[in-house]
Design a protein around this motif. Structure first.
Motif, PDB file in Angstrom:
ATOM      1  N   ARG A  13       0.855  -1.323   0.013  1.00 44.16           N
ATOM      2  CA  ARG A  13       0.063  -0.070   0.034  1.00 44.16           C
ATOM      3  C   ARG A  13       0.955   1.484   0.024  1.00 44.16           C
ATOM      4  NH1 ARG A  13      -4.894  -0.180   4.001  1.00 44.16           N
ATOM      5  NH2 ARG A  13      -5.361   1.493   3.099  1.00 44.16           N
ATOM      6  N   GLU A  14       2.031   1.226   0.458  1.00 40.01           N
ATOM      7  CA  GLU A  14       3.056   2.280   0.447  1.00 40.01           C
ATOM      8  C   GLU A  14       3.520   2.319  -0.826  1.00 40.01           C
ATOM      9  OE1 GLU A  14       5.633   3.050   4.015  1.00 40.01           O
ATOM     10  OE2 GLU A  14       4.029   2.210   5.315  1.00 40.01           O
ATOM     11  N   GLY A  15       3.270   1.361  -1.725  1.00 36.73           N
ATOM     12  CA  GLY A  15       4.038   1.596  -3.072  1.00 36.73           C
ATOM     13  C   GLY A  15       5.470   1.001  -3.247  1.00 36.73           C
ATOM     14  N   LEU A  16       5.738   0.362  -2.210  1.00 34.05           N
ATOM     15  CA  LEU A  16       7.080  -0.250  -1.969  1.00 34.05           C
ATOM     16  C   LEU A  16       7.387  -1.251  -3.203  1.00 34.05           C
ATOM     17  CD1 LEU A  16       7.583   0.201   1.786  1.00 34.05           C
ATOM     18  CD2 LEU A  16       8.854   1.819  -0.150  1.00 34.05           C
ATOM     19  N   PRO A  17       8.652  -1.672  -3.630  1.00 35.69           N
ATOM     20  CA  PRO A  17       8.683  -2.598  -4.479  1.00 35.69           C
ATOM     21  C   PRO A  17       8.621  -4.102  -4.066  1.00 35.69           C
ATOM     22  CG  PRO A  17      10.985  -2.194  -3.679  1.00 35.69           C
ATOM     23  CD  PRO A  17      10.024  -1.094  -3.160  1.00 35.69           C
ATOM     24  N   VAL A  18       7.810  -4.979  -4.931  1.00 35.80           N
ATOM     25  CA  VAL A  18       7.586  -6.351  -4.612  1.00 35.80           C
ATOM     26  C   VAL A  18       8.188  -7.139  -5.491  1.00 35.80           C
ATOM     27  CG1 VAL A  18       5.686  -7.884  -4.451  1.00 35.80           C
ATOM     28  CG2 VAL A  18       5.462  -5.753  -3.350  1.00 35.80           C
ATOM     29  N   GLU A  19       8.782  -8.337  -5.009  1.00 37.07           N
ATOM     30  CA  GLU A  19       9.400  -9.324  -5.979  1.00 37.07           C
ATOM     31  C   GLU A  19       8.523 -10.233  -6.372  1.00 37.07           C
ATOM     32  OE1 GLU A  19      12.821 -10.650  -4.251  1.00 37.07           O
ATOM     33  OE2 GLU A  19      14.081  -8.665  -4.903  1.00 37.07           O
ATOM     34  N   THR A  20       8.122 -10.663  -7.799  1.00 35.35           N
ATOM     35  CA  THR A  20       7.298 -11.573  -7.968  1.00 35.35           C
ATOM     36  C   THR A  20       7.848 -12.740  -8.934  1.00 35.35           C
ATOM     37  OG1 THR A  20       6.410 -10.756 -10.009  1.00 35.35           O
ATOM     38  CG2 THR A  20       5.414  -9.990  -8.118  1.00 35.35           C
ATOM     39  N   LEU A  21       7.384 -13.869  -9.446  1.00 38.65           N
ATOM     40  CA  LEU A  21       7.879 -14.850 -10.273  1.00 38.65           C
ATOM     41  C   LEU A  21       8.166 -14.152 -11.663  1.00 38.65           C
ATOM     42  CD1 LEU A  21       5.585 -17.862  -9.534  1.00 38.65           C
ATOM     43  CD2 LEU A  21       7.837 -17.453  -8.680  1.00 38.65           C
ATOM     44  N   THR A  22       7.626 -12.988 -11.919  1.00 38.89           N
ATOM     45  CA  THR A  22       7.902 -12.242 -13.319  1.00 38.89           C
ATOM     46  C   THR A  22       8.943 -11.093 -12.976  1.00 38.89           C
ATOM     47  OG1 THR A  22       5.715 -10.925 -13.180  1.00 38.89           O
ATOM     48  CG2 THR A  22       5.648 -13.192 -14.285  1.00 38.89           C
ATOM     49  N   GLY A  23       9.072 -10.750 -11.954  1.00 40.45           N
ATOM     50  CA  GLY A  23       9.967  -9.574 -11.718  1.00 40.45           C
ATOM     51  C   GLY A  23       9.529  -8.723 -10.653  1.00 40.45           C
ATOM     52  N   THR A  24      10.242  -7.654 -10.716  1.00 39.11           N
ATOM     53  CA  THR A  24       9.880  -6.560  -9.572  1.00 39.11           C
ATOM     54  C   THR A  24       8.710  -5.706  -9.880  1.00 39.11           C
ATOM     55  OG1 THR A  24      12.159  -6.531  -8.726  1.00 39.11           O
ATOM     56  CG2 THR A  24      10.854  -4.824  -7.734  1.00 39.11           C
ATOM     57  N   THR A  25       7.917  -5.256  -9.194  1.00 38.53           N
ATOM     58  CA  THR A  25       6.678  -4.478  -9.416  1.00 38.53           C
ATOM     59  C   THR A  25       6.432  -3.503  -8.273  1.00 38.53           C
ATOM     60  OG1 THR A  25       4.489  -4.743 -10.167  1.00 38.53           O
ATOM     61  CG2 THR A  25       4.923  -6.170  -8.645  1.00 38.53           C
ATOM     62  N   ARG A  26       5.644  -2.648  -8.453  1.00 42.12           N
ATOM     63  CA  ARG A  26       5.284  -1.740  -7.407  1.00 42.12           C
ATOM     64  C   ARG A  26       3.586  -1.425  -7.651  1.00 42.12           C
ATOM     65  NH1 ARG A  26       9.026   2.146  -4.773  1.00 42.12           N
ATOM     66  NH2 ARG A  26      10.883   1.612  -5.602  1.00 42.12           N
ATOM     67  N   GLN A  27       2.946  -1.539  -6.765  1.00 44.34           N
ATOM     68  CA  GLN A  27       1.475  -0.944  -6.639  1.00 44.34           C
ATOM     69  C   GLN A  27       1.474   0.577  -6.465  1.00 44.34           C
ATOM     70  OE1 GLN A  27      -1.129  -2.672  -4.042  1.00 44.34           O
ATOM     71  NE2 GLN A  27      -0.841  -4.805  -4.556  1.00 44.34           N
ATOM     72  N   VAL A  28       0.583   1.177  -6.948  1.00 43.68           N
ATOM     73  CA  VAL A  28       0.201   2.512  -6.721  1.00 43.68           C
ATOM     74  C   VAL A  28       0.103   2.872  -5.309  1.00 43.68           C
ATOM     75  CG1 VAL A  28      -1.187   4.702  -7.283  1.00 43.68           C
ATOM     76  CG2 VAL A  28      -0.803   2.969  -9.053  1.00 43.68           C
ATOM     77  N   THR A  29       0.824   3.786  -4.899  1.00 41.47           N
ATOM     78  CA  THR A  29       0.725   4.320  -3.342  1.00 41.47           C
ATOM     79  C   THR A  29      -0.585   4.738  -2.860  1.00 41.47           C
ATOM     80  OG1 THR A  29       2.907   5.001  -3.518  1.00 41.47           O
ATOM     81  CG2 THR A  29       1.973   5.842  -1.485  1.00 41.47           C
ATOM     82  N   ASP A  30      -1.207   4.127  -1.882  1.00 43.39           N
ATOM     83  CA  ASP A  30      -2.317   4.461  -1.340  1.00 43.39           C
ATOM     84  C   ASP A  30      -2.411   5.666  -0.531  1.00 43.39           C
ATOM     85  OD1 ASP A  30      -4.651   4.552   0.337  1.00 43.39           O
ATOM     86  OD2 ASP A  30      -4.813   2.459   0.758  1.00 43.39           O
ATOM     87  N   PRO A  31      -2.923   6.829  -0.859  1.00 43.26           N
ATOM     88  CA  PRO A  31      -2.753   7.936  -0.142  1.00 43.26           C
ATOM     89  C   PRO A  31      -3.364   8.132   1.347  1.00 43.26           C
ATOM     90  CG  PRO A  31      -4.487   8.238  -1.825  1.00 43.26           C
ATOM     91  CD  PRO A  31      -3.925   6.903  -2.030  1.00 43.26           C
TER      92      PRO A  31
END
Length: 152
Positions: A123-141
Motif C-alpha cells: 500500500r506504500e507503493g514499495l517494490p515487490v518481487e514476483t515470479l515475473t520480476g519486480t513490481t510496485r502498486q500505486v501508493t495508497d494516499p
C-alpha cells in the motif's frame, strides 16, 4: 461533557517513555525496513512467514521465505545464529508475523515484527518481487504521502 479520550488519564511521562520505548524494541515498520534495504544496511535478516502460494504472489526484496511452521526445524540452516530477524506476514489483520517472531525468540534470535506486513508494504507503493520480476502498486494516499517519504 466528559472526554472519551481522557476518561482514563494518560500515563505519566516516565511510564509512557518506558511503554513506547519497549514497543519499538519489538516492532519496526515498512518505511524503516525499506529505508534500510534502500541504503544497503546489513545486520539483520528479513523473513517472510507466509505460505508458498503467498510468497509466489509477491514478497519483499531480499526476504527469506520461511513459513512459521518450518522455523523451528529450518531457521538454523537459513538464518545465521545471532542475526537480528525481522518477520512479516500478510497484514494487521493477521498475527502470522507475531507467531513467527515468537518462534525466532524461542530459538534465541533477537527479533522484531514488521507491523503492517505485506499489505502495508504494498500500500506504500514499495517494490515487490514476483515470479515475473519486480513490481510496485500505486501508493495508497491513506497510508503514505504520494511521491515522498513519510520521514516520521
Amino acid at each position: 461533557m466528559m472526554s472519551s479520550v481522557l476518561q482514563i488519564s494518560p500515563a505519566a511521562a516516565d511510564a509512557a517513555i518506558a511503554h513506547f520505548a519497549a514497543r519499538l524494541t519489538f516492532e519496526t515498520d515498512p518505511s524503516d525496513v525499506a529505508a534500510d534495504i534502500g541504503a544497503g544496511v546489513s545486520g539483520w535478516v528479513l523473513v517472510d512467514s507466509r505460505s508458498q502460494e503467498s510468497w509466489d504472489q509477491g514478497h519483499l526484496p531480499g526476504a527469506i521465505h520461511l513459513p512459521t511452521r518450518e522455523i523451528a526445524a529450518r531457521a538454523a540452516s537459513v538464518v545465521p545464529a545471532g542475526s537480528a530477524v525481522v518477520t512479516y506476514c500478510w497484514g494487521p489483520g493477521c498475527n502470522g508475523g507475531t507467531k513467527a517472531a515468537l518462534e525466532f525468540a524461542k530459538l534465541g534470535y533477537p527479533v522484531k515484527e514488521m507491523i503492517g506486513g505485506y499489505e502495508y508494504w504494498t500500500r506504500e507503493g514499495l517494490p515487490v518481487e514476483t515470479l515475473t520480476g519486480t513490481t510496485r502498486q500505486v501508493t495508497d494516499p491513506l497510508v503514505a504521502p504520494l511521491g515522498v517519504a513519510c520521514a516520521c
